[in-house]
Scaffold this motif. Structure first.
Motif, PDB file in Angstrom:
ATOM      1  N   UNK A 322       0.844  -1.199   0.000  1.00  0.00           N
ATOM      2  CA  UNK A 322       0.000   0.000   0.000  1.00  0.00           C
ATOM      3  C   UNK A 322       0.878   1.246   0.000  1.00  0.00           C
ATOM      4  N   UNK A 323       2.057   1.152   0.656  1.00  0.00           N
ATOM      5  CA  UNK A 323       2.967   2.299   0.745  1.00  0.00           C
ATOM      6  C   UNK A 323       3.596   2.631  -0.602  1.00  0.00           C
ATOM      7  N   UNK A 324       3.770   1.609  -1.451  1.00  0.00           N
ATOM      8  CA  UNK A 324       4.373   1.853  -2.766  1.00  0.00           C
ATOM      9  C   UNK A 324       3.466   2.731  -3.614  1.00  0.00           C
ATOM     10  N   UNK A 325       2.173   2.362  -3.673  1.00  0.00           N
ATOM     11  CA  UNK A 325       1.221   3.156  -4.467  1.00  0.00           C
ATOM     12  C   UNK A 325       1.023   4.542  -3.854  1.00  0.00           C
ATOM     13  N   UNK A 326       0.973   4.598  -2.516  1.00  0.00           N
ATOM     14  CA  UNK A 326       0.794   5.886  -1.834  1.00  0.00           C
ATOM     15  C   UNK A 326       1.979   6.813  -2.114  1.00  0.00           C
ATOM     16  N   UNK A 327       3.210   6.263  -2.039  1.00  0.00           N
ATOM     17  CA  UNK A 327       4.409   7.071  -2.321  1.00  0.00           C
ATOM     18  C   UNK A 327       4.419   7.579  -3.752  1.00  0.00           C
ATOM     19  N   UNK A 333       1.808  14.055  -7.058  1.00  0.00           N
ATOM     20  CA  UNK A 333       1.196  15.297  -6.573  1.00  0.00           C
ATOM     21  C   UNK A 333       2.212  16.448  -6.591  1.00  0.00           C
ATOM     22  N   UNK A 334       3.468  16.130  -6.252  1.00  0.00           N
ATOM     23  CA  UNK A 334       4.523  17.150  -6.224  1.00  0.00           C
ATOM     24  C   UNK A 334       5.058  17.438  -7.634  1.00  0.00           C
ATOM     25  N   UNK A 335       5.211  16.377  -8.442  1.00  0.00           N
ATOM     26  CA  UNK A 335       5.919  16.508  -9.723  1.00  0.00           C
ATOM     27  C   UNK A 335       5.040  16.928 -10.904  1.00  0.00           C
ATOM     28  N   UNK A 336       3.730  16.620 -10.835  1.00  0.00           N
ATOM     29  CA  UNK A 336       2.915  16.851 -12.033  1.00  0.00           C
ATOM     30  C   UNK A 336       2.656  18.331 -12.255  1.00  0.00           C
ATOM     31  N   UNK A 337       2.993  18.842 -13.439  1.00  0.00           N
ATOM     32  CA  UNK A 337       2.750  20.262 -13.702  1.00  0.00           C
ATOM     33  C   UNK A 337       1.256  20.578 -13.747  1.00  0.00           C
ATOM     34  N   UNK A 338       0.437  19.602 -14.137  1.00  0.00           N
ATOM     35  CA  UNK A 338      -1.007  19.832 -14.252  1.00  0.00           C
ATOM     36  C   UNK A 338      -1.734  18.955 -13.228  1.00  0.00           C
ATOM     37  N   UNK A 339      -2.232  19.580 -12.161  1.00  0.00           N
ATOM     38  CA  UNK A 339      -2.853  18.822 -11.061  1.00  0.00           C
ATOM     39  C   UNK A 339      -4.079  18.041 -11.526  1.00  0.00           C
ATOM     40  N   UNK A 340      -4.723  18.500 -12.610  1.00  0.00           N
ATOM     41  CA  UNK A 340      -5.918  17.794 -13.108  1.00  0.00           C
ATOM     42  C   UNK A 340      -5.583  16.415 -13.655  1.00  0.00           C
TER      43      UNK A 340
END
Length: 346
Positions: A322-327, A333-340
């Protein structure tokens, strides 16, 4: 002298204001910086009428304000202290090892970025937001371009299983002019070093050596490598008995490869013959319900990260997955330029 187009100063003030934005008020600070940028371009509009960089910046600001829901009226960034006058070698010699600054200087707008990740079984999220679950036993290149080579080595998650996990990662930062010496980073399960293979923690003795730096975010669990000279950040994590890889790369860097470098899981995903159906693992098993409950705690949105989590927990019998997918989701969330584009649904 006062009737010169000042767009480059506007650009550099914007870069300085947005370079280290972090924390919960990041979006508000980003909107303040965009409003300041817009105000600066308006002040120099009369003298910049025929300047391409100026027009490019104006359009870029409009797009960024819409993307980030910024209102045109509101507070602006506090003025930055004026940097010392540049030397006669000009901008490029000073900032060639800061990709974002030099891109903005050349193009009048910030660069675009792409995100790729490999985690769990492994599941691959490509630069084009495609999502595959892969068999890929042995060593496969995630990236192979002019600047970076990244190879993931996978082994079976359990004896006799079709599913595999990443057990080793090799990352090569290729030699680049005055910025960095070639550096190699290697991680294996239970060995996530906070240094390159040669023991260094930066790009070496060259003038831009500090533009490549490695730091430990969580001992033995999470390492981050920042490569400012190519506008790239990489996260390597260990969760349970597997490694995961996430990258945010400038578009120009992600695309810098030839036809011969055609096998890159981050670019094309895994070959058809190596793809696994995630639903095949979990039909009619009581274990699937237990896995769903575990994954739901960490991943409330039932997207591909959630589906991957269920698949991994059922296939491996290890709740740590579960931690792998969560990480991976946190990195996105941090890296994606487009949050959508954060959540992918299949």
């Amino acid at each position: 002298v006062s009737s010169q187009c000042k767009i480059l100063r506007c650009n550099s003030e914007y870069v300085a204001a947005t370079l280290n934005l972090r924390g919960s008020n990041r979006n508000a600070a980003y909107c303040n910086a965009l409003r300041s940028y817009s105000h600066c371009t308006r002040k120099t509009a009369r003298t910049c009428r025929g300047d391409l960089a100026y027009h490019s910046a104006v359009h870029g600001i409009e797009d960024l304000m819409i993307q980030n829901n910024c209102s045109k009226e509101g507070p602006t960034s506090p003025p930055r202290p004026r940097p010392p006058a540049p030397n006669h070698q000009g901008f490029e010699s000073l900032d060639i090892c800061n990709y974002e600054k030099s891109f903005l200087y050349k193009h009048g707008q910030p660069p675009g970025y792409q995100h790729c990740a490999a985690f769990g079984d492994p599941h691959i999220r490509t630069f084009h937001d495609e999502f595959h679950t892969c068999r890929v036993e042995g060593s496969w290149p995630l990236l192979d371009n002019d600047y970076l080579f990244v190879q993931a080595t996978s082994s079976p998650v359990a004896k006799g299983s079709n599913a595999t996990v990443t057990s080793k990662l090799t990352i090569i930062f290729k030699n680049m002019k005055e910025c960095i010496d070639q550096k190699v980073y290697q991680a294996e399960i239970d060995n996530l070093p906070a240094a390159f293979e040669d023991g260094s923690v930066n790009g070496g003795e060259r003038p831009g050596g500090s533009s490549l730096a490695i730091r430990e975010r969580s001992p033995g669990r999470h390492v981050e490598i920042r490569a400012e000279y190519i506008g790239t950040t990489i996260a390597v994590r260990q969760a349970g008995r597997q490694l995961s890889f996430s990258i945010r790369a400038a578009e120009e860097v992600a695309r810098a490869f030839t036809e011969e470098q055609d096998l890159q899981l981050c670019v094309g995903g895994c070959p058809r013959s190596q793809r696994i159906s995630r639903s095949a693992c979990c039909r009619g098993r009581a274990a699937a319900e237990t896995a769903r409950a575990l994954c739901k705690e960490m991943l409330p949105v039932e997207d591909v990260y959630f589906q991957s989590c269920v698949f991994d927990v059922v296939t491996s019998g290890d709740a740590n997955f579960t931690m792998a997918a969560h990480g991976a989701l946190e990195d996105a969330r941090v890296f994606l330029p487009n949050a959508e584009k954060l959540h992918i649904f299949q």
